[in-house]
Design a protein around this motif. Sequence first.
Motif, PDB file in Angstrom:
ATOM      1  N   ASN A 169       0.844  -1.201   0.000  1.00  0.00           N
ATOM      2  CA  ASN A 169       0.000   0.000   0.000  1.00  0.00           C
ATOM      3  C   ASN A 169       0.879   1.251   0.000  1.00  0.00           C
ATOM      4  N   ALA A 170       0.233   2.401   0.030  1.00  0.00           N
ATOM      5  CA  ALA A 170       0.960   3.677  -0.054  1.00  0.00           C
ATOM      6  C   ALA A 170       1.884   3.879   1.142  1.00  0.00           C
ATOM      7  N   MET A 171       1.454   3.469   2.333  1.00  0.00           N
ATOM      8  CA  MET A 171       2.280   3.637   3.533  1.00  0.00           C
ATOM      9  C   MET A 171       3.563   2.810   3.420  1.00  0.00           C
ATOM     10  N   TRP A 172       3.439   1.607   2.871  1.00  0.00           N
ATOM     11  CA  TRP A 172       4.629   0.765   2.673  1.00  0.00           C
ATOM     12  C   TRP A 172       5.606   1.466   1.740  1.00  0.00           C
ATOM     13  N   LEU A 173       5.111   1.962   0.630  1.00  0.00           N
ATOM     14  CA  LEU A 173       5.974   2.604  -0.351  1.00  0.00           C
ATOM     15  C   LEU A 173       6.696   3.813   0.232  1.00  0.00           C
ATOM     16  N   GLN A 174       6.029   4.526   1.120  1.00  0.00           N
ATOM     17  CA  GLN A 174       6.639   5.698   1.739  1.00  0.00           C
ATOM     18  C   GLN A 174       7.675   5.302   2.789  1.00  0.00           C
ATOM     19  N   SER A 175       7.430   4.200   3.490  1.00  0.00           N
ATOM     20  CA  SER A 175       8.308   3.783   4.591  1.00  0.00           C
ATOM     21  C   SER A 175       9.481   2.924   4.127  1.00  0.00           C
ATOM     22  N   TRP A 176       9.281   2.164   3.043  1.00  0.00           N
ATOM     23  CA  TRP A 176      10.286   1.197   2.607  1.00  0.00           C
ATOM     24  C   TRP A 176      10.599   1.405   1.119  1.00  0.00           C
ATOM     25  N   THR A 177      11.006   2.572   0.778  1.00  0.00           N
ATOM     26  CA  THR A 177      11.222   2.912  -0.628  1.00  0.00           C
ATOM     27  C   THR A 177      12.343   2.107  -1.282  1.00  0.00           C
ATOM     28  N   HIS A 178      13.265   1.588  -0.485  1.00  0.00           N
ATOM     29  CA  HIS A 178      14.433   0.887  -1.031  1.00  0.00           C
ATOM     30  C   HIS A 178      14.218  -0.607  -1.204  1.00  0.00           C
ATOM     31  N   LEU A 179      13.124  -1.140  -0.690  1.00  0.00           N
ATOM     32  CA  LEU A 179      12.945  -2.590  -0.699  1.00  0.00           C
ATOM     33  C   LEU A 179      12.390  -3.099  -2.025  1.00  0.00           C
ATOM     34  N   GLU A 180      12.827  -4.292  -2.388  1.00  0.00           N
ATOM     35  CA  GLU A 180      12.359  -4.967  -3.595  1.00  0.00           C
ATOM     36  C   GLU A 180      11.975  -6.402  -3.239  1.00  0.00           C
ATOM     37  N   CYS A 181      11.188  -7.005  -4.094  1.00  0.00           N
ATOM     38  CA  CYS A 181      10.805  -8.408  -3.909  1.00  0.00           C
ATOM     39  C   CYS A 181      11.678  -9.271  -4.808  1.00  0.00           C
ATOM     40  N   SER A 182      12.421 -10.169  -4.208  1.00  0.00           N
ATOM     41  CA  SER A 182      13.288 -11.066  -4.976  1.00  0.00           C
ATOM     42  C   SER A 182      12.529 -12.334  -5.348  1.00  0.00           C
ATOM     43  N   ILE A 183      12.546 -12.662  -6.631  1.00  0.00           N
ATOM     44  CA  ILE A 183      11.968 -13.917  -7.098  1.00  0.00           C
ATOM     45  C   ILE A 183      13.083 -14.947  -7.096  1.00  0.00           C
ATOM     46  N   LEU A 184      13.036 -15.850  -6.135  1.00  0.00           N
ATOM     47  CA  LEU A 184      14.126 -16.808  -5.942  1.00  0.00           C
ATOM     48  C   LEU A 184      14.024 -17.959  -6.936  1.00  0.00           C
ATOM     49  N   ASP A 185      15.120 -18.656  -7.118  1.00  0.00           N
ATOM     50  CA  ASP A 185      15.120 -19.824  -7.991  1.00  0.00           C
ATOM     51  C   ASP A 185      14.234 -20.915  -7.391  1.00  0.00           C
ATOM     52  N   PRO A 186      13.401 -21.567  -8.200  1.00  0.00           N
ATOM     53  CA  PRO A 186      12.445 -22.546  -7.663  1.00  0.00           C
ATOM     54  C   PRO A 186      13.073 -23.853  -7.238  1.00  0.00           C
ATOM     55  N   ARG A 187      14.289 -24.134  -7.722  1.00  0.00           N
ATOM     56  CA  ARG A 187      14.931 -25.431  -7.475  1.00  0.00           C
ATOM     57  C   ARG A 187      13.970 -26.549  -7.896  1.00  0.00           C
ATOM     58  N   PHE A 188      13.461 -27.341  -6.949  1.00  0.00           N
ATOM     59  CA  PHE A 188      12.653 -28.499  -7.316  1.00  0.00           C
ATOM     60  C   PHE A 188      11.158 -28.184  -7.386  1.00  0.00           C
ATOM     61  N   SER A 189      10.737 -27.031  -6.914  1.00  0.00           N
ATOM     62  CA  SER A 189       9.320 -26.689  -6.871  1.00  0.00           C
ATOM     63  C   SER A 189       8.840 -26.142  -8.202  1.00  0.00           C
ATOM     64  N   ASP A 190       7.509 -26.113  -8.410  1.00  0.00           N
ATOM     65  CA  ASP A 190       6.961 -25.477  -9.604  1.00  0.00           C
ATOM     66  C   ASP A 190       6.727 -23.983  -9.369  1.00  0.00           C
ATOM     67  N   HIS A 191       6.823 -23.545  -8.114  1.00  0.00           N
ATOM     68  CA  HIS A 191       6.696 -22.131  -7.769  1.00  0.00           C
ATOM     69  C   HIS A 191       8.039 -21.575  -7.301  1.00  0.00           C
ATOM     70  N   SER A 192       8.302 -20.335  -7.647  1.00  0.00           N
ATOM     71  CA  SER A 192       9.452 -19.623  -7.084  1.00  0.00           C
ATOM     72  C   SER A 192       9.008 -18.933  -5.800  1.00  0.00           C
ATOM     73  N   HIS A 193       9.822 -19.036  -4.772  1.00  0.00           N
ATOM     74  CA  HIS A 193       9.513 -18.322  -3.541  1.00  0.00           C
ATOM     75  C   HIS A 193       9.756 -16.828  -3.736  1.00  0.00           C
ATOM     76  N   LEU A 194       8.970 -16.028  -3.058  1.00  0.00           N
ATOM     77  CA  LEU A 194       9.171 -14.583  -3.060  1.00  0.00           C
ATOM     78  C   LEU A 194       9.805 -14.181  -1.742  1.00  0.00           C
ATOM     79  N   CYS A 195      10.731 -13.252  -1.798  1.00  0.00           N
ATOM     80  CA  CYS A 195      11.447 -12.866  -0.588  1.00  0.00           C
ATOM     81  C   CYS A 195      11.658 -11.361  -0.556  1.00  0.00           C
ATOM     82  N   VAL A 196      11.237 -10.747   0.550  1.00  0.00           N
ATOM     83  CA  VAL A 196      11.528  -9.343   0.806  1.00  0.00           C
ATOM     84  C   VAL A 196      12.433  -9.302   2.023  1.00  0.00           C
ATOM     85  N   THR A 197      13.686  -8.951   1.823  1.00  0.00           N
ATOM     86  CA  THR A 197      14.674  -8.973   2.901  1.00  0.00           C
ATOM     87  C   THR A 197      14.697  -7.634   3.614  1.00  0.00           C
TER      88      THR A 197
END
Length: 209
Positions: free
Chosen positions: A63-91
């Motif tokens: 939401n807008a509050m997140w964007l204002q508070s965490w402007t530097h953060l990105e969502c990393s799409i990790l390698d799926p390895r054996f899964s059919d889905h890639s995990h999402l990670c916000v560090t």
Amino acid sequence: MGDFNSILHVEDKIVGSQVQETELRDFKQCLLDTRLPELKTVGRNYTWTNVHTYSSIDKALVNAMWLQSWTHLECSILDPRFSDHSHLCVTIEARENIGPKPFRFFNYLAGHPEFMQTMENNWKSQRQASSMNEVWRKIKTLKQPMRGLSNHDFQGIQYRVTIIRTQLKVLQEQMRYIRDDNQVKQYQMEKNLKTQLEKWRNIEESATK
């Protein structure tokens, strides 16, 4: 953040049936109504596959509050390895992954085609058991025949799994930057490595204490 089972843009899917505008309309309108834009992503292009098609249906919405508070953060799409889905990670805070991996015993021999015959031959070669102590001794003599089966067909299971995982990891890292026709070839290579990994993981997962 997770699997929304829907794409937002035509380019969010490759291979398979052509994307129709009607498939995008409801999800787009939902995000407009809730005022939840998609967080910027880095890493792989697509987050899910059924081996026949590839699409981006896993997303991180903010939401807008997140964007204002965490402007530097990105969502990393990790390698799926054996899964059919890639995990999402916000560090937000980096953490060390410490601690040794647990020891595992692979109980795969029961599925070997020569397992029962080897058991029977070795058991009959010993004298008739008349007490639990003799039963224990007969069982103990099975150690060497079982080791022979293991060394012949299953030697280096952990090494094989490690090698295939490494090959899959390297390939998936390369796939992050593929933007031309070669990506279909790369996805086929990924499929073949996953098939090999499944074979040896099934053996690994049969382990028991």
